[in-house]
Scaffold this active site. Structure first.
Site, PDB file in Angstrom:
ATOM      1  N   GLU A 175      30.820  -2.392  13.098  1.00 45.91           N
ATOM      2  CA  GLU A 175      29.747  -3.274  13.581  1.00 45.91           C
ATOM      3  C   GLU A 175      29.271  -2.766  14.933  1.00 45.91           C
ATOM      4  O   GLU A 175      30.084  -2.426  15.806  1.00 45.91           O
ATOM      5  CB  GLU A 175      30.266  -4.701  13.711  1.00 45.91           C
ATOM      6  CG  GLU A 175      29.245  -5.660  14.318  1.00 45.91           C
ATOM      7  CD  GLU A 175      29.789  -7.087  14.415  1.00 45.91           C
ATOM      8  OE1 GLU A 175      30.691  -7.431  13.620  1.00 45.91           O
ATOM      9  OE2 GLU A 175      29.334  -7.834  15.291  1.00 45.91           O
ATOM     10  N   GLU A 180      23.528  -9.125  22.206  1.00 44.93           N
ATOM     11  CA  GLU A 180      23.910 -10.513  21.996  1.00 44.93           C
ATOM     12  C   GLU A 180      23.745 -11.250  23.327  1.00 44.93           C
ATOM     13  O   GLU A 180      23.972 -10.692  24.400  1.00 44.93           O
ATOM     14  CB  GLU A 180      25.362 -10.639  21.560  1.00 44.93           C
ATOM     15  CG  GLU A 180      25.662 -10.121  20.179  1.00 44.93           C
ATOM     16  CD  GLU A 180      27.112 -10.364  19.814  1.00 44.93           C
ATOM     17  OE1 GLU A 180      27.358 -11.258  18.980  1.00 44.93           O
ATOM     18  OE2 GLU A 180      27.993  -9.679  20.366  1.00 44.93           O
TER      19      GLU A 180
END
Length: 430
Positions: A175, A180
């Protein structure tokens, strides 16, 4: 220490998304023609790195979604799957992801808007979009220009998962979190890697603070990675703030030398961001101006450029020197033209005229036509050189490139066929 953000989240795949695994982007129309790159309008972004800007400008734009279309339209299904469902997504999140235009739609001004809403019963809805099975780049300069939402418990993200997920489970699939943000930290964004031995609450991660300490939700910002074999660098508004390499994983595997797909979503609540409170206002919107993939090497992830010739000396050629998606690939007498200049990249692509050698429709059957198509990172555009036989093999289908009817004449179209080691499947590469 961050919470175990990605456990069940990374094992949930809806039936709709799963069906896309069998599709290639060649089945559907490509994204709209790219707009000229937008300048970041906000005066608060600070000076961008001229080196990074020059690198992106010099690189070839290999794929983009500019989100052009009428207000209220759905995101382009050629590029995006809409994952749906509730259940916390492994992080005790509150939202139910839907396919409704109330949660994901174009705004008519060249933007995608993902909207998190609170319904009359106190529940929450939002959207989660992926390019799984449709657009799966490997390496390059990858970026999105985004205005993020704000508020306690709001969790926007622009990130990627390994293309073999869920067949290879998370975190072994890998990932890459390009951006974010959690609402209680309006001035910070995070860039993170998750993989075997470094996942959940123990990832390889760092953060970038707004140069003036202001909220990233105040205006658009460009979030990007420069991704090459064994190294990834994160950038915000052209400013590189961290690089992770194989040295950072120590004795654990580096699982980032493979195709990955994009994800855009806005979560509500969860172990890491916490939950909405009396200060959180709804609806909240993440506005995405574009998502773009540049070949940062300018040549298909490295490699060499020149003619690709058949065993009788005739050249592999783009019919009519056409650049439209679906243009047939044929044999033609060598003429030195650009339609016969191929770049064989270290990323597995074979490119001409800015596009990729592609198996039509992502097909795997013998006899499937080979064409030119916008580069999209799918298995339909991966080619491997077979030592000894000099064949060009498409690993997804397990079949080899050859002229239709096994005839090496001027104007003969090409296809994939069972690999047999014969002369008509022998190619000399640049």
């Amino acid at each position: 220490m961050r919470s175990t953000r990605h456990r069940t989240t990374r094992t949930v795949l809806t039936a709709t998304a799963a069906l896309t695994l069998v599709l290639s982007a060649s089945l559907v129309a490509s994204a709209a023609t790219a707009k000229a790159p937008d300048a970041v309008a906000a005066p608060d972004t600070g000076p961008a790195s001229s080196a990074s800007d020059t690198s992106a400008a010099a690189a070839a734009l290999t794929w983009s979604d500019e989100f052009d279309g009428p207000a209220g339209a759905a995101p382009n299904p050629a590029n995006w799957n809409l994952e749906t469902g509730a259940g916390g997504w492994g992080n005790n999140e509150l939202q139910n992801y839907t396919s409704s235009r109330q949660n994901s739609a174009l705004d008519g001004n060249g933007n995608l808007v993902i909207t998190a809403r609170q319904d009359g019963n106190g529940g929450y809805t939002s959207a989660r979009m992926t390019t799984k099975g449709k657009v799966q780049p490997q390496y390059g300069h990858l970026e999105a220009r985004i205005k993020i939402p704000r508020g306690q418990g709001i969790w926007p993200a622009f990130w990627m998962l390994g293309g073999q997920f869920p067949g290879t489970p998370w975190p072994n699939s890998g990932e890459i979190d390009i951006m974010e943000n959690i609402g209680r930290e309006p001035h910070l964004v995070h860039g993170t890697l998750h993989g075997p031995g470094y996942s959940g609450g123990n990832p390889i991660t760092g953060q970038y603070q707004h140069p003036q300490g202001w909220s990233f939700a105040d205006d658009f910002h460009t979030f990007a990675i420069d991704w090459s074999p064994n190294s990834i660098t994160w950038l915000v508004d052209g400013n590189a703030y961290q690089t992770f390499t194989t040295a950072n994983t120590g004795s654990n595997p580096w699982v980032f030398n493979q195709p990955f797909f994009f994800i855009l979503n806005v979560a509500v609540g969860g172990n890491w961001p916490g939950y909405p409170d009396g200060t959180t206002q709804f609806p909240q919107q993440m506005v995405v101006d574009y998502v773009r993939v540049y070949d940062s090497t300018g040549g298909g992830g490295g490699g060499s450029t020149g003619t690709v010739t058949a065993s009788n000396g005739i050249c592999l050629d783009v019919a009519g020197a056409g650049t439209a998606n679906g243009t047939p690939i044929q044999l033609a007498h060598c003429n030195g033209g650009q339609a016969q200049q191929w770049t064989v990249g270290s990323d597995g692509t074979v490119r001409a005229l800015g596009k990729c050698l592609d198996v039509a429709g992502g097909g795997t059957a013998a006899g499937t036509a080979v064409q030119l198509w916008e580069c999209n990172g799918t298995g339909a555009q991966q080619w491997a050189r077979t030592s000894g036989t000099q064949a060009l093999r498409n690993p997804q289908s397990g079949r080899c490139l050859q002229p239709v009817g096994r005839v090496q004449n001027d104007g003969t179209r090409t296809e994939i066929a069972n690999c047999d080691g014969s002369a008509v499947q022998r190619w000399t590469l640049p």
